[in-house]
Design an enzyme around this catalytic site. Structure first.
Site, PDB file in Angstrom:
ATOM      1  N   CYS A   1       0.841  -1.213   0.000  1.00 42.01           N
ATOM      2  CA  CYS A   1       0.000   0.000   0.000  1.00 42.01           C
ATOM      3  C   CYS A   1       0.873   1.259   0.000  1.00 42.01           C
ATOM      4  O   CYS A   1       0.731   2.121  -0.852  1.00 42.01           O
ATOM      5  CB  CYS A   1      -0.910   0.011   1.218  1.00 42.01           C
ATOM      6  N   HIS A   2       1.772   1.339   0.958  1.00 40.24           N
ATOM      7  CA  HIS A   2       2.643   2.522   1.055  1.00 40.24           C
ATOM      8  C   HIS A   2       4.080   2.109   1.347  1.00 40.24           C
ATOM      9  O   HIS A   2       4.854   2.860   1.898  1.00 40.24           O
ATOM     10  CB  HIS A   2       2.125   3.491   2.128  1.00 40.24           C
ATOM     11  N   HIS A   3       4.375   0.859   1.061  1.00 38.43           N
ATOM     12  CA  HIS A   3       5.764   0.349   1.076  1.00 38.43           C
ATOM     13  C   HIS A   3       6.375   0.200   2.466  1.00 38.43           C
ATOM     14  O   HIS A   3       7.586   0.349   2.630  1.00 38.43           O
ATOM     15  CB  HIS A   3       6.665   1.221   0.183  1.00 38.43           C
TER      16      HIS A   3
END
Ligand code: FES
Length: 198
Positions: free
Chosen positions: A154-156
């Site tokens: 999703c956001h690493h």
């Protein structure tokens, strides 16, 4: 050698998908041999413990279960995977798990009761997505020095194989370890502390 061994494990890698359907809390397990002793829907929604069979989870594999409508990951960590845990400390935000949520009996180097068994709530501590298990020790597009762990696309956000969060990612905390205990060598009950645990 270590890479080879984990790669073999990867080929056999299997994740038992579970899904919660509607409000009933029914859990479907895609792998027949992974036995889950389901509580009734009413008991499940009330947070009843879940007993799961782990005897057929091979070294290096992760299987996903459900408890309280949350994914619970159970990983059978190999010695090769375990050896990297202490070597990751300098890259982690909370290597000693002082700020994160786990039972006291799991606030240790492996965040577990038995080193080879990792049990955790498979939810990213950033915005609650379900991270991927990336158990192989090999370069990944998101980290050329990857030593196995969990990756949240999703956001690493990245976590090691004890679900400890890396520095420099959006997730603030290590993933949560639920209360659990070993019923016997091949069964874990999720939701209940070991007898006598504080
Ligand atoms: S929810 Fe996992 S990185 Fe944002």
């Amino acid at each position: 050698m270590a890479d080879e061994s984990i790669n073999k494990g990867r080929r056999r890698f299997l994740t038992a998908s579970t899904a919660v359907i509607g409000g009933a809390g029914l859990i479907i397990t895609a792998i027949p041999f992974v036995e889950t002793w389901l509580p009734s829907a009413r008991a499940e929604s009330a947070g009843a413990p879940v007993t799961v069979a782990i005897g057929k989870i091979e070294p290096g594999q992760m299987v996903r279960y459900g408890w309280r409508s949350q994914p619970v990951f159970v990983v059978n960590r190999t010695p090769e995977q375990l050896q990297w845990l202490p070597k990751q400390d300098s890259r982690l935000r909370d290597p000693e798990s002082k700020e994160s949520d786990q039972p006291k009996y799991c606030q240790n180097a492996t965040r577990s009761i038995k080193p080879e068994w990792m049990v955790l709530i498979g939810i990213c501590t950033h915005l609650g997505c379900v991270p991927d298990y990336k158990g192989e020790v090999k370069p990944e597009p998101f980290d050329p020095n990857w030593k196995g762990g969990f990756y949240c696309p999703c956001h690493h956000s990245r976590y090691d194989l004890a679900a400890r969060v890396y520095q420099g990612v959006p997730a603030p905390l290590n993933m949560v370890v639920p209360p659990y205990h070993f019923v016997d060598d091949t069964h874990i009950q999720i939701g209940v502390d070991p007898k006598g645990a504080a």
